[in-house]
Design a protein around this motif. Structure first.
Motif, PDB file in Angstrom:
ATOM      1  N   UNK A 268       0.808  -1.196   0.000  1.00 57.76           N
ATOM      2  CA  UNK A 268       0.000   0.000   0.000  1.00 57.76           C
ATOM      3  C   UNK A 268       0.843   1.247   0.000  1.00 57.76           C
ATOM      4  N   UNK A 269       0.135   2.325  -0.247  1.00 59.41           N
ATOM      5  CA  UNK A 269       0.797   3.623  -0.292  1.00 59.41           C
ATOM      6  C   UNK A 269       0.970   4.152   1.122  1.00 59.41           C
ATOM      7  N   UNK A 270       2.174   4.515   1.440  1.00 59.04           N
ATOM      8  CA  UNK A 270       2.408   5.114   2.751  1.00 59.04           C
ATOM      9  C   UNK A 270       2.798   6.569   2.559  1.00 59.04           C
ATOM     10  N   UNK A 271       2.000   7.452   3.102  1.00 60.34           N
ATOM     11  CA  UNK A 271       2.276   8.870   2.945  1.00 60.34           C
ATOM     12  C   UNK A 271       3.582   9.229   3.644  1.00 60.34           C
ATOM     13  N   UNK A 272       3.813   8.538   4.759  1.00 63.85           N
ATOM     14  CA  UNK A 272       5.023   8.820   5.524  1.00 63.85           C
ATOM     15  C   UNK A 272       6.259   8.601   4.659  1.00 63.85           C
ATOM     16  N   UNK A 273       6.291   7.449   3.986  1.00 58.05           N
ATOM     17  CA  UNK A 273       7.452   7.151   3.156  1.00 58.05           C
ATOM     18  C   UNK A 273       7.529   8.101   1.971  1.00 58.05           C
ATOM     19  N   UNK A 275       6.476  11.145   1.885  1.00 58.90           N
ATOM     20  CA  UNK A 275       6.944  12.455   2.341  1.00 58.90           C
ATOM     21  C   UNK A 275       8.439  12.430   2.629  1.00 58.90           C
ATOM     22  N   UNK A 332       0.045  19.281 -11.117  1.00 59.09           N
ATOM     23  CA  UNK A 332       0.146  18.270 -10.065  1.00 59.09           C
ATOM     24  C   UNK A 332      -1.205  17.624  -9.866  1.00 59.09           C
ATOM     25  N   UNK A 334      -4.105  15.483  -7.921  1.00 59.68           N
ATOM     26  CA  UNK A 334      -4.487  15.602  -6.515  1.00 59.68           C
ATOM     27  C   UNK A 334      -3.587  14.753  -5.633  1.00 59.68           C
ATOM     28  N   UNK A 335      -3.207  13.589  -6.144  1.00 60.15           N
ATOM     29  CA  UNK A 335      -2.364  12.706  -5.347  1.00 60.15           C
ATOM     30  C   UNK A 335      -1.239  12.228  -6.251  1.00 60.15           C
ATOM     31  N   UNK A 336      -0.085  11.856  -5.668  1.00 56.34           N
ATOM     32  CA  UNK A 336       0.983  11.338  -6.524  1.00 56.34           C
ATOM     33  C   UNK A 336       0.517  10.059  -7.207  1.00 56.34           C
ATOM     34  N   UNK A 341      -1.970   3.383 -10.816  1.00 59.64           N
ATOM     35  CA  UNK A 341      -3.027   4.316 -10.417  1.00 59.64           C
ATOM     36  C   UNK A 341      -3.499   5.137 -11.612  1.00 59.64           C
ATOM     37  N   UNK A 342      -4.706   5.629 -11.468  1.00 54.58           N
ATOM     38  CA  UNK A 342      -5.306   6.435 -12.528  1.00 54.58           C
ATOM     39  C   UNK A 342      -5.583   7.837 -12.018  1.00 54.58           C
ATOM     40  N   UNK A 343      -5.647   8.760 -12.929  1.00 54.04           N
ATOM     41  CA  UNK A 343      -6.107  10.098 -12.581  1.00 54.04           C
ATOM     42  C   UNK A 343      -6.722  10.698 -13.829  1.00 54.04           C
TER      43      UNK A 343
END
Lengths: 482, 783
Positions: A268-273, A275, A332, A334-336, A341-343
């Protein structure tokens, strides 16, 4: 797949083109060098054929693409080495017997016997790589694999043949070493130096565009390499260009479905990592935090939103002609965008119409050139739909795309203050690459009466309102007089 | 007659009438413009976006209506809400709002104006606020006159108490309901005044529209009968009242029953019984009036007593009996909570947990109404002076709405129109008195020409609206006055107070300076009112709450867009059938923005389901996991403000989850367990074990301490220092965390493939040894 690269050929040539390529043996390849520039979604293949004519007046050289190669190829172009003109090319159909697709290239001048020339064929392959391993953790690197056939498929015999793979970085994880090539070479068939992996030279390669060879002698080669940029894919691009003569404005709006085609995110995606890696400036290669896009110069009122509203995380630096040729948009999401992933988003802007349109006094027609797409660097566009909305009442609509679309038609589009609607040219494309960035020209006539339609309609509507108000106020509709 | 300042004398009556009506139209247009413009702060500062929570559902429903058509919408079953139960949307909503937007959308598209449905929804509330201003004008005109009407329209146009519910983007039922409320009341007053069945029917039709639009229609359902009842008690029964009420009630009730969500409630619930009772009473009285016309008075007296008492007892018994038998539903909990503010907290925590259901704090009256709250009592007193039928209505309205506004914050909205009307009546009385140029006949008649010019110049702004509009009224009433010439119309006094005493001793205002002082004061108050309204609107009521704004050190605006970031991530990168569990506040937003099924949402119809979510959030992982698996939950979403200091986060709402869960499972969840031994609500080292093991705590603080890289982690909302070692999760995986950590999404792990307990499996993967159940006893050496 419908080829995009078909170019108009003189009628004379058509008689020469037939599926069974009777002219097949009129050439011999003295040397073939193929350079495969490995990338993310796009693989750029350049093949140089040193050609020797075996008979007099040989003008039509035939290129062959194997089935898979053909499926991947979205751009095909042939030139004489050192020259700028693109040689006329015509699809010569599918050779069912041998399972190859054939293309005929018309040489600028007929060769005499033993006359030689060098033909450079550039192709753009899409979807030719895949991430391996298919899944990668957030901190892991990114590696891609590219599978291809070793020998260049050609309906002619080849004296010497070399195939080179150019890697984006010096370290290849692995590359296959085919065996059973003693027929063509006695040395080691593969050598790596720096960022280049070279197969060959192979001598005396027979006609490869035939079923027997393709089945038994053709080798599969796989290169596994590191790639340091996100692999981007635009699954759907819908561009709408709306021309307004009253506002002297060209509005361009892109609906883009962006997909990160790199390795799927493991775990999963970890925001901590994320950042911390952003903080230390060591973003993993498959993470896309932002895209820099080149938009046309002199644009104004740009907008960037998605299905749930405005996205405030973007910066635009508008370039002004003539000193700057483009405006830079740092976009940019909304999210990396991590692997898989799709955007999806919408991007639009207004441009002054005079930068794009002109009036041809001799024919009384307007000419407008609309850029086919905004380049997202390194990305492939799977499906594209371009819609050019002309002013209301435009007649004699003609359009000249840079290369033929899969489908094109003119429909009616109705928008603000329209009475009968506007003609809209719709073009559909597939698998567009950086090579396809072109301009589509549309010519049309707008009579004076059509210009006046809008103010008249608005004036009539208001007039009706006032008359109604007048009537309601003045007419006594009471049944009983008081 | 002495004049304080000179008035033009050479105007024809027609000119005056035309000029005043033009001025009125211009004034109303300007008021509408101001009303719309002041609501656009949210769009200008942020963007055209739907605000808050409920509007997201309304917007989603409107989109269905616009794209699928009305009948599809009517039969819409939404399987993604209240998973796995689903929701029959068509039958459980007030469709008025969506239908209104749908009609506007279709009309505009038929006219080749392809406006986006979102923009229609966003701008619906400001648009209707202009209509509210107009209907308040009409209503106040019936109370006093046009000038008071214009003032009332201006007040309601910009008063924060109404703006709070109708800024652009706050696409909620109240957006159109206040217009309908005022217009229905206006039509009712008109029907009552004229005794016209046409106006009664129109009132019924707008009542129907109101029923279709807002649950607060019960306010009208009880206000009109209360008014009628008060009039009867005051001995003011008339055939006008009979006609107006009967036509309103009969048509209005039948029409309101056409709304599926209301259905048979108008004849079966206690909330509607007052209307029915008054209807019956009116029939009895009308019948008795008829009998009185035919019978001698003595016989009639005894007959009246017997029948009225008999019927009254019979009717009351009937209602009580029907309630007892269950034919008529007793009062609902929401209704009780209106009378006992502590009721909801005790019995229905879910209602009490909503902030807008809390009792109103005193400062908010001033914040929402400013000077109007002081003028309001004066206006009510002025209503007593004349006490016509319509004034009785305003007095009752003022009393009832004041009480409700004190009980519940959101009911401030119903008080606001009444306050505006009363304040306008009071304010225009002041202006009328002081602008009126007539001076009383006094002994010393000084020529005051010196101050005149200044007065007339300074008061033109007001006199254009109030002074001149009064002349129209006077112009119409020219015949009874029997004066000739326009001057008399202009100079005759306006306010009832002054004119009534004209014959007696002369009373009035002397001189220009007194006029000037009062009028300048009044204008100053109005000016401050405008400044206050603008300030409050822009600073307090124009935040979409979906998007947060902060200010950069250099003064530029920084947008914090975590909610949409996370919702959009869900929308783009999870399977369409992934079920998301969150606290019910975010249900509508998830459905609207992320387009994913939710367990619970803001339509809090199923308390047990919400309590289940509350239980899962407040239990330990082992207890919560089976609940999550049974409900097919794929993702759990929590709001965490600890990093940024966003105080509306889930840890602050957590006690409500505990309370609601406790209401259903008192044995398993107990509120005191979540407090420290000292009775404090803490999240740091001292937090109780139950708190630290709860799923909510773990999800909020998972890996939070690591973010500080060895420094002391601080929760900025609660101002507490977090333990160095944060909680661990065995049954959930962190799936996504937004940029400022406000939204955290966790994925529920599937069952272990080897059939192990997930905690054991996790421990195994981390290389920890499984603890032996029994330590091997070491053999003691024999000495």
């Amino acid at each position: 797949m419908v080829p995009h690269w078909r170019r108009p050929l003189p009628l004379l040539l058509l008689s020469l083109l037939c599926p069974s390529f009777t002219s097949a043996h009129s050439f011999e390849n003295t040397a073939v060098v193929r350079t495969i520039d490995l990338g993310g979604s796009l693989v750029h293949v350049t093949t140089t054929y040193a050609v020797k004519a075996l008979e007099n007046g040989a003008t039509v050289y035939t290129l062959a693409l194997a089935e898979r190669e053909h499926k991947r190829t979205s751009w095909l172009e042939a030139k004489i080495k050192g020259q700028q003109e693109i040689l006329p090319m015509e699809a010569a159909g599918f050779d069912t017997e041998n399972g190859v697709h054939l293309y005929s290239v018309e040489l600028p001048q007929a060769l005499r016997t033993n006359g030689t020339t060098n033909i450079v064929v550039e192709t753009m392959e899409t979807h030719a790589t895949y991430p391996w391993p298919e899944e990668a953790g957030q901190k892991d690197g990114q590696a891609l694999k590219h599978d291809t056939d070793l020998f260049v498929v050609s309906p002619y015999e080849t004296n010497v043949e070399r195939i080179k793979f150019k890697l984006p970085s010096p370290n290849a994880i692995s590359y296959s070493t085919p065996d059973g090539l003693d027929e063509y070479t006695l040395d080691n068939p593969v050598a790596k130096s720096g960022t280049t992996i070279t197969y060959g030279p192979f001598n005396n390669v027979p006609v490869t565009a035939e079923a027997r060879f393709l089945k038994s002698k053709q080798k599969k080669v796989t290169v596994h390499y590191n790639y340091d940029h996100p692999v981007l894919e635009i699954t759907k691009l819908k561009r709408t260009a709306e021309i307004s003569h009253w506002g002297a404005n060209l509005n361009i709006e892109d609906n883009i479905d962006l997909h990160n085609a790199g390795p799927r995110l493991k775990g999963h995606f970890s925001r901590l990592e994320h950042q911390s890696s952003t903080f230390f400036g060591r973003l993993p290669p498959h993470v896309l935090p932002s895209v820099a896009l080149h938009l046309p110069p002199n644009i104004c009122s740009p907008y960037f939103y998605d299905l749930i509203g405005n996205v405030s995380t973007s910066h635009l630096r508008v370039g002004h002609m003539p000193s700057e040729q483009f405006s830079l948009l740092e976009l940019r999401p909304r999210y990396p965008l991590l692997g898989g992933w799709n955007y999806s988003f919408t991007l639009g802007w207004d441009s002054p119409l005079r930068d794009y349109a002109g009036f041809d006094k001799s024919t009384g027609k307007y000419v407008i050139g609309v850029p086919l797409m905004t380049l997202v660097p390194g990305a492939v566009v799977d499906e594209a739909e371009l819609q050019i909305i002309l002013p209301e009442g435009a007649t004699d609509v003609d359009f000249f795309p840079p290369f033929p679309p899969i489908q094109s038609y003119v429909k009616t589009h109705i928008t603000y203050l329209d009475t009968v609607g506007r003609p809209a040219v719709v073009l559909e494309y597939k698998d567009l690459t950086t090579k396809h960035a072109g301009t589509i020209y549309v010519t049309y006539k707008v009579p004076f009466s059509a210009h006046m339609k809008k103010p008249l309609a608005v004036a009539t509507a208001f007039m009706t309102l006032f008359i109604l108000g007048f009537a309601v106020k003045r007419i006594d509709i009471r049944i009983q007089k008081k | 007659m002495p004049l304080a300042y000179s008035v033009p004398t050479d105007l024809s009556p027609a000119t005056v009438v035309n000029a005043t009506s033009l001025l009125r139209i211009v004034a109303l247009a300007l008021i509408s413009g101001a009303a719309i413009a002041s609501r656009l702060f949210a769009v200008v500062n942020f963007e055209s976006i739907i605000h808050e929570f409920d509007p997201w559902f309304n917007y989603r429903a409107t989109r269905v209506l616009a794209s699928e058509g009305f009948y599809e919408f009517w039969n819409w079953f939404d399987p993604t809400a209240w998973y796995p139960l689903g929701r029959v949307v068509g039958g459980t909503i007030y469709p008025g709002l969506m239908a209104t937007s749908g009609v506007i959308y279709n009309i505009l598209h038929a006219l080749n104006l392809p406006v986006d449905i979102r923009n229609i929804c966003v701008l619906l509330a400001p648009g209707f606020s202009a209509l509210t201003a107009w209907s308040t004008y009409m209503f106040t005109k019936e109370m006093k006159n046009e000038s008071a009407g214009l003032l009332a329209a201006a007040f309601i146009g910009i008063v924060p108490g109404y703006i709070s519910r109708s800024v652009a983007g706050s696409y909620d039922n109240e957006a159109i309901a206040i217009f309908l409320l005022m217009f229905t009341f206006f039509l009712w007053i008109k029907a009552l005044k004229t005794g016209s069945a046409l106006f009664g029917t129109l009132a019924a039709l707008f009542y129907f529209y109101m029923v279709a639009a807002w649950g607060g229609y019960a306010f009208i359902t009880n206000m009109i009968p209360l008014h009628a009842f008060a009039l009867i008690l005051m001995g003011r029964f008339s055939s006008r009242l009979y006609v107006a009420y009967s036509s309103w009630y009969a048509i209005g009730t039948l029409a309101s029953m056409q709304v599926p969500f209301v259905g048979f409630q108008p004849v079966r619930t206690s909330e509607h019984m007052a209307a029915l009772g008054v209807f019956g009473l009116l029939q009895i009285i009308a019948f008795s009036e008829l009998v009185r016309a035919h019978v001698s008075s003595k016989q009639f007296q005894s007959l009246l007593y017997a029948s009225v008492i008999g019927m009254g007892i019979l009717g009351a018994l009937g209602i009580v009996g029907l309630t007892y038998k269950g034919w008529i539903a007793p009062w609902t909990g929401r209704f009780y909570s209106l009378w006992d503010t502590g009721y909801a907290k005790k019995y229905i925590p879910i209602i009490a947990s909503v902030s807008e259901h809390q009792p109103t704090a005193w400062p908010s009256f001033f914040m929402d109404l400013q000077l109007l709250i002081f003028l309001f009592p004066a206006g009510v007193v002025l209503c007593f002076r004349e006490l016509r039928d319509e004034h009785v209505f305003v007095i009752i309205y003022a009393v009832v709405a004041s009480y409700f506004a004190g009980v519940m914050v959101r009911l401030m909205l119903t008080l606001t129109p009444c306050v505006c009307v009363c304040a306008a009546v009071a304010f225009s009385s002041v202006l009328d008195t002081y602008i009126d140029p007539v001076e009383p006949e006094a002994v010393e008649e000084d020529a005051q020409t010196a101050g005149d010019g200044a007065v007339s110049a300074s008061s033109t702004a007001v006199s254009t609206s109030s002074g001149s509009t009064t002349t129209t009224k006077k112009g119409k009433k020219a015949a009874p006055a029997a004066h000739a010439g326009p001057l008399d119309g202009l100079v005759s006094t306006v306010s009832a107070a002054v004119s009534s005493k004209k014959g007696e001793k002369a009373r009035g205002i002397f001189g220009g300076d007194t006029r000037l002082a009062v009028i300048l004061n009044a204008l100053g108050m109005l000016l401050f009112f405008v400044l206050h309204c603008t300030y409050v609107t822009s600073s307090a009521y124009s935040s979409p709450s979906v998007v947060l704004a902060s200010t950069n050190p250099d003064g530029s605006q920084h947008i914090i867009d975590d909610f949409r970031e996370a919702y959009y991530w869900l929308r783009q990168n999870t399977p369409e059938t992934a079920v998301v569990m969150s606290w019910w506040d975010y249900g509508y937003q998830i459905a609207g923005m992320a387009d994913r099924p939710t367990l619970v949402d803001n339509n809090t119809w199923n308390n047990t389901h919400i309590a289940t979510v509350g239980k899962a959030m407040s239990s330990s992982e082992e207890v919560a996991y089976p609940i999550l698996r049974k409900h097919d939950v794929d993702y759990v979403l929590v709001i965490f403000g600890g990093l940024l200091g966003y105080s509306g986060d889930d840890i602050n709402k957590f006690l409500w989850m505990v309370r609601i869960a406790q209401g259903v499972w008192p044995d398993e969840i107990q509120e005191p367990n979540y407090f420290t031994a000292k009775g404090e609500y803490r999240v740091d080292d001292e937090a109780s074990a139950t708190m630290k093991n709860s799923l909510m705590y773990k999800m909020s603080y998972y890996r939070f301490a690591e973010l500080f890289g060895g420094n002391q982690a601080v929760d900025r909302v609660r101002g507490q220092q977090m333990p160095r070692i944060g909680p661990t999760l065995d049954y959930l995986d962190e799936a996504f965390t937004s940029e400022n950590w406000i939204v955290r999404i966790y994925q529920v792990k599937k069952d272990d493939l080897l059939g192990r307990d997930l905690r054991t499996a996790n421990a195994f993967e981390q290389g920890k040894k499984r603890k032996r159940s029994k330590p091997v006893a070491r053999r003691k050496a024999i000495v």
